[in-house]
Design an enzyme around this catalytic site. Structure first.
Site, short mmCIF file in Angstrom:
data_model
loop_
_atom_site.label_atom_id
_atom_site.label_comp_id
_atom_site.label_asym_id
_atom_site.label_seq_id
_atom_site.Cartn_x
_atom_site.Cartn_y
_atom_site.Cartn_z
N GLU A 292 -1.43 -3.54 20.13
CA GLU A 292 -0.39 -4.20 20.93
C GLU A 292 0.94 -4.21 20.20
OE1 GLU A 292 -4.24 -6.69 21.49
OE2 GLU A 292 -3.41 -5.26 20.06
N GLY B 48 -35.01 12.27 4.12
CA GLY B 48 -36.21 13.01 4.44
C GLY B 48 -37.08 12.24 5.42
#
Length: 348
Positions: free
Chosen positions: A53, A292
C-alpha cells in the site's frame, strides 16, 4: 469478471513479484484506481521494507501533481488486509486513512493475531467503505505458506523427488544416478530460490554431496538443513563450505560455527514434528524436503507435508529402490521437458 475482480487480479500479479524476497511476510500487491483507471501500483518487495500500500500510494504521488485530490476519490485494492499495528513499518491502515482514500477492496483477511480484522475495523471506524472477500480463494492460495505458518505453527512443507517410469527412486547400491531432465533441474533451482529452506538427510549428503544452492536460476540461496543424528558427516562435504546458512539437526550438540548452526534434538522419535516447530520458531516459512527415501518417509508417515512434487522420467530401470508412496489423489500434472511433474496436495 467484475471490475473488483479485475483489479484484485492485478494485485495478485504484483504480489507474486515478491516471491523469494519477503518471507516470513506475505506476498502483497496493491493498486489504486481513480475514475476506473489505475493511477498507482505497488507490491511488497523486500522483507522489512515498505508494504504494498505504501508503494502504491507513493507511485501516485510520483506520477501526479494533484495526487492528494485524486486519492480522495479513489479506491485502493489489496489482496490482503492492510496492517493495523507498528512492526518494522508503520500501519498501512493509518496511511490509507491519512490520505483520505474513501474505499478499500480486500481479497482476504490477515490471520496474524496483531491484525486479523483490526485493519478492516480501523478503516471502517474512519468512515472508509470496505469491501471484503473478492477473489478470496486466489488470495489465500497465493499466501498459503504464510497462512500455514500462522495457523499451524510450522512451515509449509513440500516433498520433492524424481522417479523412473516404472517407479524406481534410486539405485540399490546407493550410487548417484540422475533420473530427471535438465529442464526439471532448472525448475528445482527456481523452487529453491522461492522457498526458505531445503532439507536432506545424512545419506543424501554422503552419496550426492549436494550444494543445495541456486545455480540454474537467479535468486537467493535457501537455508540448508541436514539431519545428521550422530554427527558423522565429514567437513570436506559441500554443505560445510560456509557459503550459506546451514542447520544441522543432531542428538549431541548445539552451537554455531560461522554460518553453520548445530541444533540438538533429544527425541528423534518425533523428528519431523520437532524440526517443523523449531523452523517455525526461526521464522522459516517454507521447506522443501529433497532427501532420500528414509527422510521423505519420515515426513509422509507423520502426515507432515502440504504438497508433493514428483518428477516422472520416461526411462525405465531394471531394478532400484522403490519410490515413496502417497495415499493422496493426484492434484495436477505438468510436462517439464521429457518428464511429467505430478503434484499432490495433503489437504487433511
Amino acid at each position: 469478471m467484475t471490475q473488483h475482480e479485475y483489479f484484485l487480479k492485478r494485485c495478485l500479479e504484483l504480489a507474486r513479484l515478491g516471491a523469494g524476497s519477503v518471507s516470513p511476510n506475505p506476498m502483497v500487491g496493491s493498486v489504486i484506481v481513480c475514475d476506473d483507471k489505475i493511477i498507482g501500483e505497488g507490491y511488497h518487495m523486500v522483507f522489512g521494507e515498505a508494504h504494498a500500500e505504501v508503494n502504491a500510494i507513493r507511485d501516485v504521488f510520483e506520477k501526479y501533481a494533484d495526487a492528494k485530490e485524486m486519492l480522495k476519490k479513489s479506491t485502493i485494492y489489496v489482496n490482503l488486509e492492510p496492517c493495523s499495528h507498528f512492526g518494522k513499518t508503520p500501519p498501512c491502515a493509518d496511511l490509507i486513512i491519512s490520505n483520505k482514500i474513501p474505499r478499500a477492496v480486500i481479497g482476504c483477511r490477515d490471520p496474524f493475531p496483531a491484525i486479523n480484522g483490526k485493519g478492516i475495523e480501523k478503516l471502517r471506524n474512519a468512515g472508509i467503505e470496505v469491501i471484503e472477500n473478492i477473489l478470496t480463494e486466489e488470495s489465500y492460495n497465493l499466501n498459503t505458506r504464510f497462512f500455514t505458518r500462522i495457523n499451524k505453527q510450522r512451515p509449509y512443507i513440500i516433498l520433492k523427488w524424481a522417479e523412473t517410469a516404472n517407479g524406481y527412486f534410486a539405485s540399490l547400491d546407493g550410487s548417484q544416478k540422475w533420473i530427471s531432465s535438465q529442464e526439471a533441474k532448472q525448475l528445482v533451482h527456481r523452487w529453491r530460490a522461492e522457498e526458505d529452506a531445503v532439507l536432506i538427510g545424512k545419506n543424501t549428503a554422503l552419496s550426492d554431496n549436494p550444494k543445495l544452492n541456486v545455480r540454474e536460476y537467479t535468486g537467493r540461496d535457501p537455508i540448508r538443513i541436514i539431519i545428521d543424528r550422530r554427527l558423522e558427516l565429514t567437513p570436506h562435504l559441500n554443505i560445510f563450505d560456509q557459503s550459506q546458512e546451514t542447520i544441522i539437526f543432531n542428538e549431541f550438540k548445539t552451537g554455531i560455527e560461522g554460518k553453520i548452526k548445530y541444533l540438538e534434538i533429544e527425541n528423534f522419535d518425533y523428528l519431523p514434528q520437532l524440526i517443523a516447530y523449531q523452523l517455525y520458531l526461526m521464522d522459516v516459512q517454507s521447506l522443501i524436503v529433497e532427501g532420500g527415501k528414509k527422510t521423505l518417509d519420515l515426513f509422509i508417515k507423520a502426515g507432515l507435508w502440504d504438497e508433493a512434487r514428483v518428477f516422472v522420467s520416461p526411462n525405465n530401470w531394471e531394478n532400484g529402490l522403490v519410490s515413496p508412496q502417497l495415499n493422496k489423489s493426484l492434484f495436477e500434472t505438468q510436462n517439464i521437458g521429457p518428464d511429467i511433474l505430478k503434484i499432490y496436495r495433503n489437504t487433511v
